[in-house]
Enzyme design. Structure first.
Site, PDB file in Angstrom:
ATOM      1  N   HIS A  62       0.861  -1.192   0.000  1.00 49.17           N
ATOM      2  CA  HIS A  62       0.000   0.000   0.000  1.00 49.17           C
ATOM      3  C   HIS A  62       0.894   1.237   0.000  1.00 49.17           C
ATOM      4  O   HIS A  62       1.953   1.241   0.645  1.00 49.17           O
ATOM      5  CB  HIS A  62      -0.875  -0.024   1.258  1.00 49.17           C
ATOM      6  N   GLY A 105       0.475  -5.059   1.794  1.00 54.79           N
ATOM      7  CA  GLY A 105      -0.728  -5.341   1.009  1.00 54.79           C
ATOM      8  C   GLY A 105      -0.418  -5.976  -0.327  1.00 54.79           C
ATOM      9  O   GLY A 105      -1.263  -6.630  -0.926  1.00 54.79           O
ATOM     10  N   TYR A 135      -4.745  -5.946  10.976  1.00 52.59           N
ATOM     11  CA  TYR A 135      -5.076  -6.163   9.571  1.00 52.59           C
ATOM     12  C   TYR A 135      -6.579  -6.350   9.460  1.00 52.59           C
ATOM     13  O   TYR A 135      -7.276  -6.451  10.470  1.00 52.59           O
ATOM     14  CB  TYR A 135      -4.315  -7.398   9.038  1.00 52.59           C
TER      15      TYR A 135
HETATM   16  O1  YXS Z   1      12.149   8.894  -0.427  1.00 55.00           O
HETATM   17  P1  YXS Z   1      11.704   8.646  -1.861  1.00 55.00           P
HETATM   18  O2  YXS Z   1      10.768   9.680  -2.406  1.00 55.00           O
HETATM   19  O3  YXS Z   1      12.845   8.262  -2.762  1.00 55.00           O
HETATM   20  O4  YXS Z   1      10.764   7.302  -1.808  1.00 55.00           O
HETATM   21  C1  YXS Z   1      11.331   6.104  -1.323  1.00 55.00           C
HETATM   22  C2  YXS Z   1      10.293   5.446  -0.414  1.00 55.00           C
HETATM   23  O5  YXS Z   1       9.627   6.374   0.424  1.00 55.00           O
HETATM   24  C3  YXS Z   1       9.331   4.911  -1.447  1.00 55.00           C
HETATM   25  N1  YXS Z   1       8.528   3.825  -0.901  1.00 55.00           N
HETATM   26  C4  YXS Z   1       7.222   3.915  -0.622  1.00 55.00           C
HETATM   27  N2  YXS Z   1       6.367   4.960  -0.730  1.00 55.00           N
HETATM   28  C5  YXS Z   1       5.085   4.736  -0.344  1.00 55.00           C
HETATM   29  N3  YXS Z   1       4.635   3.541   0.122  1.00 55.00           N
HETATM   30  C6  YXS Z   1       5.463   2.479   0.240  1.00 55.00           C
HETATM   31  N4  YXS Z   1       4.984   1.312   0.668  1.00 55.00           N
HETATM   32  C7  YXS Z   1       6.830   2.652  -0.138  1.00 55.00           C
HETATM   33  N5  YXS Z   1       7.931   1.846  -0.139  1.00 55.00           N
HETATM   34  C8  YXS Z   1       8.943   2.581  -0.618  1.00 55.00           C
HETATM   35  O6  YXS Z   1      10.147   4.427  -2.503  1.00 55.00           O
HETATM   36  C9  YXS Z   1      11.381   5.157  -2.517  1.00 55.00           C
HETATM   37  C10 YXS Z   1      12.529   4.178  -2.438  1.00 55.00           C
HETATM   38  O7  YXS Z   1      12.425   3.575  -1.158  1.00 55.00           O
HETATM   39  P2  YXS Z   1      13.747   2.974  -0.456  1.00 55.00           P
HETATM   40  O8  YXS Z   1      14.852   3.960  -0.568  1.00 55.00           O
HETATM   41  O9  YXS Z   1      13.331   2.494   0.870  1.00 55.00           O
HETATM   42  O10 YXS Z   1      14.053   1.726  -1.430  1.00 55.00           O
HETATM   43  P3  YXS Z   1      14.921   0.435  -1.078  1.00 55.00           P
HETATM   44  O11 YXS Z   1      15.142  -0.238  -2.392  1.00 55.00           O
HETATM   45  O12 YXS Z   1      16.077   0.804  -0.228  1.00 55.00           O
HETATM   46  O13 YXS Z   1      13.957  -0.460  -0.177  1.00 55.00           O
HETATM   47  C11 YXS Z   1      12.798  -1.020  -0.782  1.00 55.00           C
HETATM   48  C12 YXS Z   1      11.843  -1.470   0.359  1.00 55.00           C
HETATM   49  C13 YXS Z   1      10.513  -1.933  -0.283  1.00 55.00           C
HETATM   50  C14 YXS Z   1      12.497  -2.617   1.153  1.00 55.00           C
HETATM   51  C15 YXS Z   1      11.612  -0.255   1.307  1.00 55.00           C
HETATM   52  O14 YXS Z   1      11.231   0.869   0.514  1.00 55.00           O
HETATM   53  C16 YXS Z   1      10.519  -0.534   2.295  1.00 55.00           C
HETATM   54  O15 YXS Z   1      10.705  -1.238   3.293  1.00 55.00           O
HETATM   55  N6  YXS Z   1       9.290   0.008   1.977  1.00 55.00           N
HETATM   56  C17 YXS Z   1       8.149  -0.177   2.890  1.00 55.00           C
HETATM   57  C18 YXS Z   1       7.590  -1.593   2.741  1.00 55.00           C
HETATM   58  C19 YXS Z   1       6.345  -1.720   3.617  1.00 55.00           C
HETATM   59  O16 YXS Z   1       6.435  -1.686   4.847  1.00 55.00           O
HETATM   60  N7  YXS Z   1       5.170  -1.852   2.963  1.00 55.00           N
HETATM   61  C20 YXS Z   1       3.886  -1.901   3.690  1.00 55.00           C
HETATM   62  C21 YXS Z   1       3.059  -0.683   3.262  1.00 55.00           C
HETATM   63  S1  YXS Z   1       1.578  -0.583   4.257  1.00 55.00           S
HETATM   64  C22 YXS Z   1       0.639  -1.857   3.674  1.00 55.00           C
HETATM   65  O17 YXS Z   1       0.910  -2.438   2.628  1.00 55.00           O
HETATM   66  C23 YXS Z   1      -0.569  -2.277   4.444  1.00 55.00           C
HETATM   67  C24 YXS Z   1      -1.297  -1.138   5.067  1.00 55.00           C
HETATM   68  S2  YXS Z   1      -0.059  -3.374   5.706  1.00 55.00           S
HETATM   69  O18 YXS Z   1       0.970  -2.665   6.403  1.00 55.00           O
HETATM   70  O19 YXS Z   1      -1.230  -3.671   6.471  1.00 55.00           O
HETATM   71  O20 YXS Z   1       0.458  -4.544   5.021  1.00 55.00           O
END
Ligand code: YXS
Length: 256
Positions: A62, A105, A135
């Site tokens: 998400h 998500g 969730y």
């Molecule tokens: O700072 P900039 O503008 O370069 O943007 C960064 C991050 O902020 C962005 N980004 C995201 N933006 C919005 N939503 C996200 N889920 C998201 N994930 C990443 O992408 C740019 C690059 O991120 P960066 O530097 O961290 O990349 P990386 O290659 O070092 O690491 C990739 C990840 C995916 C491991 C890392 O970005 C990460 O851990 N992202 C969050 C993953 C996460 O927790 N997703 C859950 C989202 S909430 C959801 O799905 C449900 C509500 S729930 O939580 O219930 O499952």
């Protein structure tokens, strides 16, 4: 945002928002929904959902920037929830072709697909507790019907990625193939499905959806589940989880 194409009765949607790691924003979700509409009109007999070649992240889940704050974000009308329902209702099998990591998500999205083919780089994490969230009911039922309860608990409680081998071992993956073979293998699988009677395949998919999703739940149990969600979504911890992500620091959860 996405690429889409139809060939030999197989529709392919490629997530292509690398700058945000294919985070499922409203805009990206609407684009995927529109592509599925085109596929439905074209009568595709199988669909593939993938990330762009070489993407290290299949989808980061998400879009955190779009998570409503102070209330439960994963409501029925949430764009991502709409996409999960559309994938499950789509009148042809949808195959998630996974190269790279899958988060939050997006793991629910992959599990909502009918089949998942992954390579050695794939991993799957469900991460609400990292943000201070529980969730939703549909998602919890989906995980608990697909996977052993102790594994579901470990995935939710740790928010740690499940490796490709573990995903294959626990049946999240239909097939674990070498990354060099992933595209050819997945397309061949889609073509095999597309060669069968489309009305029959569509009927079996919908029959199985209805049978697996039906299950009585007492009104009181439903109310309790909803109250648990609401109470946590209104917590300070949820606000801290979002802030910590935006400030790129570990969250400091206080249990309130
Ligand atoms: O700072 P900039 O503008 O370069 O943007 C960064 C991050 O902020 C962005 N980004 C995201 N933006 C919005 N939503 C996200 N889920 C998201 N994930 C990443 O992408 C740019 C690059 O991120 P960066 O530097 O961290 O990349 P990386 O290659 O070092 O690491 C990739 C990840 C995916 C491991 C890392 O970005 C990460 O851990 N992202 C969050 C993953 C996460 O927790 N997703 C859950 C989202 S909430 C959801 O799905 C449900 C509500 S729930 O939580 O219930 O499952």
């Amino acid at each position: 945002m996405i690429a889409q194409r139809i060939e030999e009765g197989v529709g392919t949607i490629t997530l292509d928002r690398p700058e945000k790691r294919n985070a499922l924003s409203r805009e990206l979700v609407e684009a995927v929904l529109a592509a599925l509409d085109v596929f439905r009109g074209a009568g595709v007999r199988a669909a593939i959902l993938r990330a762009a070649p070489g993407a290290k992240v299949w989808s980061a889940g998400h879009d955190i920037a779009e998570l409503p704050q102070g209330r439960d974000p994963l409501m029925y009308s949430d764009p991502l929830e709409r996409l999960l329902r559309e994938v499950k209702a789509f009148p042809a099998p949808v195959i998630a072709m996974v190269h790279g990591s899958v988060w939050g998500g997006a793991t629910d999205l992959a599990l909502s697909c009918d089949l998942i083919v992954g390579d050695e780089t794939c991993s799957f994490a469900i991460t609400p507790v990292k943000l201070g969230l529980p969730y939703n009911l549909v998602g919890l039922l989906q995980f608990s019907r697909r996977l052993p309860l102790n594994l579901v608990k470990e995935m939710f409680f740790t928010a740690s990625p499940l490796s490709a081998d573990a995903a294959a071992r626990w049946g999240i993956l239909n097939h674990l193939v070498d990354s060099g073979e992933l595209e050819v293998f997945t397309m061949a699988l889609a073509r095999t499905i597309a060669a069968n009677a489309p009305l029959a395949v569509a009927a079996v998919k919908e029959q199985l959806r209805i049978l697996t999703e039906s299950g009585p739940i007492a009104a009181g149990a439903f109310e309790r589940v909803q109250e648990l969600r609401q109470r946590v979504a209104e917590s300070e911890d949820y606000r801290e989880g979002i802030r910590a992500f935006q400030e790129r620091r570990p969250p400091d959860f206080r249990g309130r």
